[in-house]
Write an enzyme that holds these catalytic residues in place. Structure first.
Site, short mmCIF file in Angstrom:
data_model
loop_
_atom_site.label_atom_id
_atom_site.label_comp_id
_atom_site.label_asym_id
_atom_site.label_seq_id
_atom_site.Cartn_x
_atom_site.Cartn_y
_atom_site.Cartn_z
N ASP A 34 131.56 -100.83 15.63
CA ASP A 34 130.91 -101.89 16.40
C ASP A 34 131.34 -103.25 15.86
OD1 ASP A 34 128.23 -101.55 18.38
OD2 ASP A 34 128.57 -103.59 17.63
N ASP B 90 136.57 -104.77 16.40
CA ASP B 90 136.53 -105.36 17.73
C ASP B 90 137.45 -104.52 18.61
OD1 ASP B 90 136.81 -106.86 20.02
OD2 ASP B 90 137.17 -108.77 18.97
N VAL B 91 136.92 -103.92 19.67
CA VAL B 91 137.74 -103.00 20.47
C VAL B 91 138.92 -103.67 21.16
CG1 VAL B 91 135.95 -101.24 20.92
CG2 VAL B 91 136.20 -103.18 22.51
N ASN C 280 132.65 -96.39 24.51
CA ASN C 280 131.36 -96.86 25.03
C ASN C 280 131.21 -98.38 24.98
OD1 ASN C 280 128.22 -96.80 25.37
ND2 ASN C 280 128.58 -97.77 23.38
N TYR D 194 132.64 -107.29 36.17
CA TYR D 194 132.08 -106.06 35.61
C TYR D 194 132.46 -104.86 36.47
CZ TYR D 194 128.60 -102.92 33.48
OH TYR D 194 127.98 -101.88 32.82
N LYS E 161 134.66 -101.34 35.62
CA LYS E 161 134.04 -100.01 35.66
C LYS E 161 134.72 -99.10 36.69
CE LYS E 161 131.26 -100.86 32.27
NZ LYS E 161 131.48 -100.20 30.97
N VAL F 29 119.86 -98.70 32.23
CA VAL F 29 119.37 -98.07 31.00
C VAL F 29 118.80 -99.19 30.14
CG1 VAL F 29 120.02 -96.69 28.99
CG2 VAL F 29 121.21 -96.34 31.16
N THR G 10 118.61 -101.17 27.45
CA THR G 10 119.37 -101.57 26.25
C THR G 10 119.44 -103.10 26.23
OG1 THR G 10 121.50 -101.72 27.37
CG2 THR G 10 120.86 -99.54 26.56
N1 LIG Z 1 122.44 -100.56 29.96
C1 LIG Z 1 122.81 -100.30 31.21
O1 LIG Z 1 122.02 -100.45 32.17
C2 LIG Z 1 124.20 -99.78 31.48
C3 LIG Z 1 124.44 -99.23 32.75
C4 LIG Z 1 125.72 -98.73 33.03
C5 LIG Z 1 126.69 -98.77 32.07
N2 LIG Z 1 126.43 -99.31 30.84
C6 LIG Z 1 127.53 -99.33 29.87
O2 LIG Z 1 127.11 -98.71 28.69
C7 LIG Z 1 127.90 -99.17 27.59
C8 LIG Z 1 126.99 -99.51 26.42
O3 LIG Z 1 126.17 -100.60 26.80
P1 LIG Z 1 124.62 -100.71 26.39
O4 LIG Z 1 123.86 -100.77 27.64
O5 LIG Z 1 124.28 -99.72 25.36
O6 LIG Z 1 124.63 -102.19 25.80
P2 LIG Z 1 124.29 -102.77 24.34
O7 LIG Z 1 124.59 -104.22 24.44
O8 LIG Z 1 122.93 -102.32 23.96
O9 LIG Z 1 125.33 -102.03 23.39
C9 LIG Z 1 126.71 -102.32 23.42
C10 LIG Z 1 127.28 -102.19 22.04
O10 LIG Z 1 128.68 -102.53 22.12
C11 LIG Z 1 128.99 -103.43 21.06
N3 LIG Z 1 130.16 -104.27 21.38
C12 LIG Z 1 130.21 -105.31 22.25
N4 LIG Z 1 131.42 -105.86 22.25
C13 LIG Z 1 132.17 -105.16 21.36
C14 LIG Z 1 133.51 -105.27 20.91
N5 LIG Z 1 134.34 -106.22 21.36
N6 LIG Z 1 133.95 -104.39 19.98
C15 LIG Z 1 133.12 -103.43 19.50
N7 LIG Z 1 131.83 -103.30 19.88
C16 LIG Z 1 131.36 -104.15 20.80
C17 LIG Z 1 127.72 -104.25 20.88
O11 LIG Z 1 127.67 -104.90 19.63
C18 LIG Z 1 126.65 -103.18 21.08
O12 LIG Z 1 126.32 -102.55 19.87
C19 LIG Z 1 128.70 -100.35 28.14
O13 LIG Z 1 130.02 -99.92 28.41
C20 LIG Z 1 127.98 -100.70 29.42
O14 LIG Z 1 128.80 -101.33 30.36
C21 LIG Z 1 125.21 -99.82 30.54
#
Ligand SMILES: NC(=O)c1ccc[n+]([C@@H]2O[C@H](COP(=O)([O-])OP(=O)(O)OC[C@H]3O[C@@H](n4cnc5c(N)ncnc54)[C@H](O)[C@@H]3O)[C@@H](O)[C@H]2O)c1
Length: 299
Positions: free
Chosen positions: A37, A63-64, A90, A157, A161, A190, A192
């Site tokens: 992360d 950093d991804v 993720n 976004y 996706k 979700v 988060t």
């Molecule tokens: N929460 C939702 O409603 C939802 C719905 C559909 C898809 N998603 C997808 O789920 C995935 C996870 O999101 P989430 O909802 O858990 O959000 P979140 O913000 O709670 O978690 C995302 C994590 O990714 C990390 N991150 C961000 N940029 C980064 C980088 N450059 N390098 C490494 N790590 C990085 C953040 O620090 C965090 O820990 C994402 O791909 C998001 O698009 C989320």
């Protein structure tokens, strides 16, 4: 014994939210887990929490969007665990909602780099190691319901996706001969901190003073949209369920992993609109000669 037991999983963005939940669910299956992360503080909290659950964990700050960080992750993982069997792409960010003309280019670039290039770099770096040992594995890409259809005021976004769904569909047959099972997770809302993604925005993508991650300068309509988004995310599915659902689905070898069956009708409408468009093309006198042509590249 689960087929996952003893295998090694790498989860990007594993410090919290969906990524942490997947890492925990994999650890409960007896997997060794590597969480990576950009948020070092949250990463340490997550590492501790996984260890408290008895998991064998490695936590790597990265950093991804930096391919050298992926290479470093691969080296550290191999040094500690010897092999890599699973990659969960993720890490992702949600840009502020905005109209076409209001979404600034730095925000576009940020979302494209993290949500798309991050997945590409991770896959390109780790899949060769997954092929090498010949034991097979899993590639799980986290897309979104936005990957199943256009979301208004979220062009950047949605673009990433849809691309992640498309890449997963390409990689699924490509990696099958290597016994690497590809899945794409498409959740709707979700609970988060996705709506606060700008908390970890890298300096390169900041665009002061009108950075759209701050509420300054946003129109009342955009602010109302942001408030609405916050509410639906707060009311969203518990991330813990998402992690368990991923385990259930990969053991059933599912390509598409859904967590919100209530969205089925919307996706069916899109599929029907596409099918109806084909039916109209079939009837066009301009295209009649194409009906007997060989289909290439689609199974
Ligand atoms: N929460 C939702 O409603 C939802 C719905 C559909 C898809 N998603 C997808 O789920 C995935 C996870 O999101 P989430 O909802 O858990 O959000 P979140 O913000 O709670 O978690 C995302 C994590 O990714 C990390 N991150 C961000 N940029 C980064 C980088 N450059 N390098 C490494 N790590 C990085 C953040 O620090 C965090 O820990 C994402 O791909 C998001 O698009 C989320």
């Amino acid at each position: 014994m689960s087929e996952l037991e003893g295998k090694v999983a790498v989860v990007s963005g594993g410090a919290e939210g969906i990524g942490f939940s997947i890492a925990l669910s994999m650890a409960k299956q007896g997997m060794k887990v590597v969480i990576s992360d950009i948020d070092a503080k949250q990463l340490e909290i997550a590492r501790q929490a996984l260890e408290d659950h008895g998991a064998d964990v490695l936590a790597i700050e990265m950093d991804v969007v930096k391919i050298e960080d992926w290479q470093n992750l691969a080296e550290q993982t191999l040094a500690k665990f010897g092999k890599i069997h699973m990659l969960v792409n993720n890490a992702g960010v949600g840009a502020s909602a905005g109209s076409i003309e209001k979404t600034n280019h730095k925000d576009w670039q940020w979302v494209l780099d993290v949500n798309l290039m991050g997945v590409i770099y991770g896959t390109q770096t780790l899949v060769p190691y997954m092929k090498q040992h010949g034991e097979g594995g899993w590639l799980i890409n986290v897309a979104s319901m936005a990957g199943m259809g256009g979301v208004p005021f979220a062009g950047a976004y949605t673009a990433t996706k849809v691309a992640v769904v498309g890449m997963s569909e390409s990689w699924h047959p490509e990696l099958k001969p290597h016994n690497i099972q590809v899945s794409v997770l498409c959740p709707a809302f979700v609970k988060t901190r996705i709506n606060l993604s700008h908390r970890n925005k890298q300096d390169d993508y900041k665009n002061p003073p009108s950075d759209s991650s701050s509420s300054a300068g946003l129109s009342p309509k955009t602010l109302a949209m942001a408030e609405h988004m916050q509410k639906v995310i707060d009311d969203g599915l518990a991330p813990e369920i998402v992690g368990e659902r991923v385990v259930e689905a990969i053991l059933a070898k599912e390509l598409y992993i859904f967590t919100h069956p209530n969205y089925r009708e919307g996706v069916q409408k899109r599929s029907k609109a596409i099918d109806d468009a084909f039916a109209r093309a079939e009837k066009s006198p301009l295209l009649a000669h194409m009906l007997d042509e060989e289909v290439v590249g689609f199974s």
